[in-house]
Design a protein around this motif. Structure first.
Motif, PDB file in Angstrom:
ATOM      1  N   LEU A 177      -0.948   9.961 -15.733  1.00 37.55           N
ATOM      2  CA  LEU A 177      -1.146   8.558 -16.100  1.00 37.55           C
ATOM      3  C   LEU A 177      -0.250   7.634 -15.295  1.00 37.55           C
ATOM      4  CD1 LEU A 177      -2.511   6.467 -17.889  1.00 37.55           C
ATOM      5  CD2 LEU A 177      -0.752   6.881 -19.640  1.00 37.55           C
ATOM      6  N   ARG A 178       0.967   8.046 -15.014  1.00 36.09           N
ATOM      7  CA  ARG A 178       1.879   7.197 -14.234  1.00 36.09           C
ATOM      8  C   ARG A 178       1.333   6.963 -12.840  1.00 36.09           C
ATOM      9  NH1 ARG A 178       6.247   7.534 -10.703  1.00 36.09           N
ATOM     10  NH2 ARG A 178       6.104   9.801 -10.548  1.00 36.09           N
ATOM     11  N   TYR A 179       0.838   8.019 -12.195  1.00 35.54           N
ATOM     12  CA  TYR A 179       0.275   7.879 -10.862  1.00 35.54           C
ATOM     13  C   TYR A 179      -0.945   6.963 -10.872  1.00 35.54           C
ATOM     14  CZ  TYR A 179       3.116  11.694  -8.912  1.00 35.54           C
ATOM     15  OH  TYR A 179       4.152  12.472  -8.454  1.00 35.54           O
ATOM     16  N   VAL A 180      -1.807   7.157 -11.863  1.00 41.34           N
ATOM     17  CA  VAL A 180      -3.026   6.346 -11.946  1.00 41.34           C
ATOM     18  C   VAL A 180      -2.674   4.872 -12.116  1.00 41.34           C
ATOM     19  CG1 VAL A 180      -5.089   5.865 -13.313  1.00 41.34           C
ATOM     20  CG2 VAL A 180      -4.452   8.230 -12.831  1.00 41.34           C
ATOM     21  N   LYS A 181      -1.683   4.562 -12.952  1.00 38.48           N
ATOM     22  CA  LYS A 181      -1.282   3.175 -13.180  1.00 38.48           C
ATOM     23  C   LYS A 181      -0.712   2.560 -11.908  1.00 38.48           C
ATOM     24  CE  LYS A 181       0.942   2.107 -16.921  1.00 38.48           C
ATOM     25  NZ  LYS A 181       1.948   2.151 -18.022  1.00 38.48           N
ATOM     26  N   VAL A 182       0.131   3.310 -11.196  1.00 39.72           N
ATOM     27  CA  VAL A 182       0.712   2.807  -9.950  1.00 39.72           C
ATOM     28  C   VAL A 182      -0.377   2.561  -8.910  1.00 39.72           C
ATOM     29  CG1 VAL A 182       2.179   3.418  -7.983  1.00 39.72           C
ATOM     30  CG2 VAL A 182       2.989   3.827 -10.304  1.00 39.72           C
ATOM     31  N   LEU A 183      -1.297   3.501  -8.781  1.00 38.81           N
ATOM     32  CA  LEU A 183      -2.374   3.374  -7.804  1.00 38.81           C
ATOM     33  C   LEU A 183      -3.307   2.219  -8.148  1.00 38.81           C
ATOM     34  CD1 LEU A 183      -3.177   7.161  -7.317  1.00 38.81           C
ATOM     35  CD2 LEU A 183      -2.229   5.631  -5.590  1.00 38.81           C
ATOM     36  N   ALA A 184      -3.628   2.058  -9.437  1.00 37.01           N
ATOM     37  CA  ALA A 184      -4.507   0.965  -9.853  1.00 37.01           C
ATOM     38  C   ALA A 184      -3.868  -0.387  -9.565  1.00 37.01           C
ATOM     39  CB  ALA A 184      -4.841   1.095 -11.334  1.00 37.01           C
ATOM     40  N   SER A 185      -2.582  -0.513  -9.891  1.00 37.39           N
ATOM     41  CA  SER A 185      -1.876  -1.762  -9.626  1.00 37.39           C
ATOM     42  C   SER A 185      -1.839  -2.072  -8.134  1.00 37.39           C
ATOM     43  CB  SER A 185      -0.449  -1.675 -10.184  1.00 37.39           C
ATOM     44  OG  SER A 185       0.309  -2.806  -9.821  1.00 37.39           O
ATOM     45  N   GLU A 186      -1.553  -1.058  -7.333  1.00 43.46           N
ATOM     46  CA  GLU A 186      -1.467  -1.273  -5.889  1.00 43.46           C
ATOM     47  C   GLU A 186      -2.836  -1.553  -5.282  1.00 43.46           C
ATOM     48  OE1 GLU A 186       0.189  -1.999  -2.350  1.00 43.46           O
ATOM     49  OE2 GLU A 186       1.247  -1.684  -4.252  1.00 43.46           O
ATOM     50  N   TYR A 187      -3.875  -0.953  -5.828  1.00 44.32           N
ATOM     51  CA  TYR A 187      -5.230  -1.212  -5.335  1.00 44.32           C
ATOM     52  C   TYR A 187      -5.592  -2.684  -5.536  1.00 44.32           C
ATOM     53  CZ  TYR A 187     -10.323  -0.804  -4.883  1.00 44.32           C
ATOM     54  OH  TYR A 187     -11.639  -0.969  -4.512  1.00 44.32           O
ATOM     55  N   LEU A 188      -5.237  -3.229  -6.689  1.00 42.76           N
ATOM     56  CA  LEU A 188      -5.498  -4.649  -6.950  1.00 42.76           C
ATOM     57  C   LEU A 188      -4.716  -5.527  -5.973  1.00 42.76           C
ATOM     58  CD1 LEU A 188      -5.454  -4.698 -10.861  1.00 42.76           C
ATOM     59  CD2 LEU A 188      -7.443  -4.908  -9.363  1.00 42.76           C
ATOM     60  N   LYS A 189      -3.477  -5.157  -5.694  1.00 43.07           N
ATOM     61  CA  LYS A 189      -2.673  -5.915  -4.739  1.00 43.07           C
ATOM     62  C   LYS A 189      -3.245  -5.800  -3.327  1.00 43.07           C
ATOM     63  CE  LYS A 189       1.650  -5.139  -7.286  1.00 43.07           C
ATOM     64  NZ  LYS A 189       3.001  -4.570  -7.204  1.00 43.07           N
ATOM     65  N   PHE A 190      -3.758  -4.625  -3.002  1.00 39.74           N
ATOM     66  CA  PHE A 190      -4.379  -4.396  -1.694  1.00 39.74           C
ATOM     67  C   PHE A 190      -5.589  -5.304  -1.512  1.00 39.74           C
ATOM     68  CE2 PHE A 190      -7.348  -1.757   0.927  1.00 39.74           C
ATOM     69  CZ  PHE A 190      -6.605  -1.740   2.089  1.00 39.74           C
ATOM     70  N   ILE A 191      -6.413  -5.397  -2.551  1.00 41.07           N
ATOM     71  CA  ILE A 191      -7.557  -6.304  -2.515  1.00 41.07           C
ATOM     72  C   ILE A 191      -7.079  -7.750  -2.407  1.00 41.07           C
ATOM     73  CG2 ILE A 191      -9.507  -7.210  -3.839  1.00 41.07           C
ATOM     74  CD1 ILE A 191      -9.857  -4.429  -5.019  1.00 41.07           C
ATOM     75  N   GLY A 192      -6.050  -8.086  -3.191  1.00 43.19           N
ATOM     76  CA  GLY A 192      -5.511  -9.441  -3.169  1.00 43.19           C
ATOM     77  C   GLY A 192      -5.003  -9.844  -1.801  1.00 43.19           C
ATOM     78  N   ALA A 193      -4.372  -8.910  -1.083  1.00 43.56           N
ATOM     79  CA  ALA A 193      -3.875  -9.210   0.259  1.00 43.56           C
ATOM     80  C   ALA A 193      -5.024  -9.558   1.198  1.00 43.56           C
ATOM     81  CB  ALA A 193      -3.091  -8.014   0.798  1.00 43.56           C
ATOM     82  N   HIS A 194      -6.138  -8.839   1.069  1.00 48.00           N
ATOM     83  CA  HIS A 194      -7.303  -9.131   1.900  1.00 48.00           C
ATOM     84  C   HIS A 194      -7.925 -10.477   1.534  1.00 48.00           C
ATOM     85  CE1 HIS A 194      -6.959  -4.905   2.998  1.00 48.00           C
ATOM     86  NE2 HIS A 194      -7.857  -5.102   3.936  1.00 48.00           N
ATOM     87  N   VAL A 195      -7.978 -10.759   0.229  1.00 46.69           N
ATOM     88  CA  VAL A 195      -8.533 -12.040  -0.216  1.00 46.69           C
ATOM     89  C   VAL A 195      -7.689 -13.190   0.313  1.00 46.69           C
ATOM     90  CG1 VAL A 195      -8.960 -13.505  -2.226  1.00 46.69           C
ATOM     91  CG2 VAL A 195      -9.621 -11.092  -2.280  1.00 46.69           C
ATOM     92  N   ARG A 196      -6.373 -13.037   0.233  1.00 44.22           N
ATOM     93  CA  ARG A 196      -5.480 -14.091   0.730  1.00 44.22           C
ATOM     94  C   ARG A 196      -5.647 -14.285   2.228  1.00 44.22           C
ATOM     95  NH1 ARG A 196      -0.845 -11.987  -0.385  1.00 44.22           N
ATOM     96  NH2 ARG A 196      -0.425 -11.288   1.742  1.00 44.22           N
ATOM     97  N   ALA A 197      -5.792 -13.174   2.965  1.00 42.88           N
ATOM     98  CA  ALA A 197      -5.936 -13.266   4.416  1.00 42.88           C
ATOM     99  C   ALA A 197      -7.217 -13.990   4.807  1.00 42.88           C
ATOM    100  CB  ALA A 197      -5.913 -11.866   5.025  1.00 42.88           C
ATOM    101  N   VAL A 198      -8.280 -13.764   4.033  1.00 46.67           N
ATOM    102  CA  VAL A 198      -9.570 -14.377   4.347  1.00 46.67           C
ATOM    103  C   VAL A 198      -9.621 -15.838   3.911  1.00 46.67           C
ATOM    104  CG1 VAL A 198     -12.039 -14.320   3.827  1.00 46.67           C
ATOM    105  CG2 VAL A 198     -10.826 -12.199   4.313  1.00 46.67           C
ATOM    106  N   THR A 199      -9.085 -16.117   2.714  1.00 51.89           N
ATOM    107  CA  THR A 199      -9.214 -17.456   2.132  1.00 51.89           C
ATOM    108  C   THR A 199      -8.008 -18.350   2.369  1.00 51.89           C
ATOM    109  OG1 THR A 199      -8.264 -16.765  -0.005  1.00 51.89           O
ATOM    110  CG2 THR A 199     -10.650 -16.479   0.306  1.00 51.89           C
TER     111      THR A 199
END
Length: 211
Positions: A177-199
């Motif tokens: 569960l700890r790994y899944v939570k860390v990965l899920a949080s980072e995945y959202l940040k990864f998407i956010g970085a791309h959104v920020r770069a585009v917009t």
């Protein structure tokens, strides 16, 4: 008319549900790809880099970077994103680093507050020393976003990723569960970085999570 309106309403509802399902599948598939990529990534066989930058925020990152510096993976090391209250000497003592190595070849950066800030701080450091190939040391889950931010802000430099593994666990990552939570949080940040770069919008990282 009522029959026509009902049919149109059913069509719109089905279209909406289809769109929602498609988004969920795309998001879930992307998360699976991201997680498998993170958990299976390994350090490069050859570095051939001029210098090293380590992004603070996770255990073992600085230790790994200092070991790479001592082995000659780069001529100089930047520790980016250090707390202003932390001195280079305290880092050396905490890590057990060689005092001569710290004095000659280690720089400590205090400007970065997040991963985007790490990229900005690293770019300035690279420009000062005119480096061309830089080894980036950070946690495996943090590496995709770090490389994206660095390459986006400094496309002229070649960045080579060096992942620091999350640690050994019992069973597969998806059962931890700890790994899944860390990965899920980072995945959202990864998407956010791309959104920020585009917009151009500043997407904030989730509160309470390490960068």
């Amino acid at each position: 008319m009522r029959s026509g309106e009902t049919s149109r309403g059913c069509f719109l509802l089905r279209a909406l549900l289809t769109a929602v399902v498609a988004v969920v599948i795309a998001f879930g598939g992307g998360f699976l790809w991201f997680s498998v990529s993170v958990m299976t990534t390994r350090p490069p066989a050859l570095y051939e880099t001029d210098a090293i930058v380590v992004l603070t925020g996770g255990s073992r990152r600085i230790d790994e970077a200092l070991l790479l510096l001592a082995e000659g993976a780069g001529e100089r090391l930047l520790i980016s994103g250090v707390n202003p209250a932390t001195t280079p000497e305290s880092i050396r003592v905490l890590t057990g680093g060689d005092s001569q190595l710290f004095e000659c070849c280690v720089d400590v950066g205090y400007e970065a507050l997040d991963t985007h800030g790490n990229a900005v701080e690293t770019r300035k450091w690279i420009e000062e020393h005119d480096y061309r190939r830089v080894l980036v040391v950070t946690s495996a889950y943090h590496l995709p976003r770090s490389l994206f931010e660095l390459r986006h802000i400094d496309p002229d430099t070649i960045f080579v990723g060096y992942p620091v593994q999350m640690g050994e666990g019992d069973g597969p990552w998806y059962g931890n569960l700890r790994y899944v939570k860390v990965l899920a949080s980072e995945y959202l940040k990864f998407i956010g970085a791309h959104v920020r770069a585009v917009t151009g919008l500043r997407v904030l990282s989730p509160a309470g999570q390490e960068k």
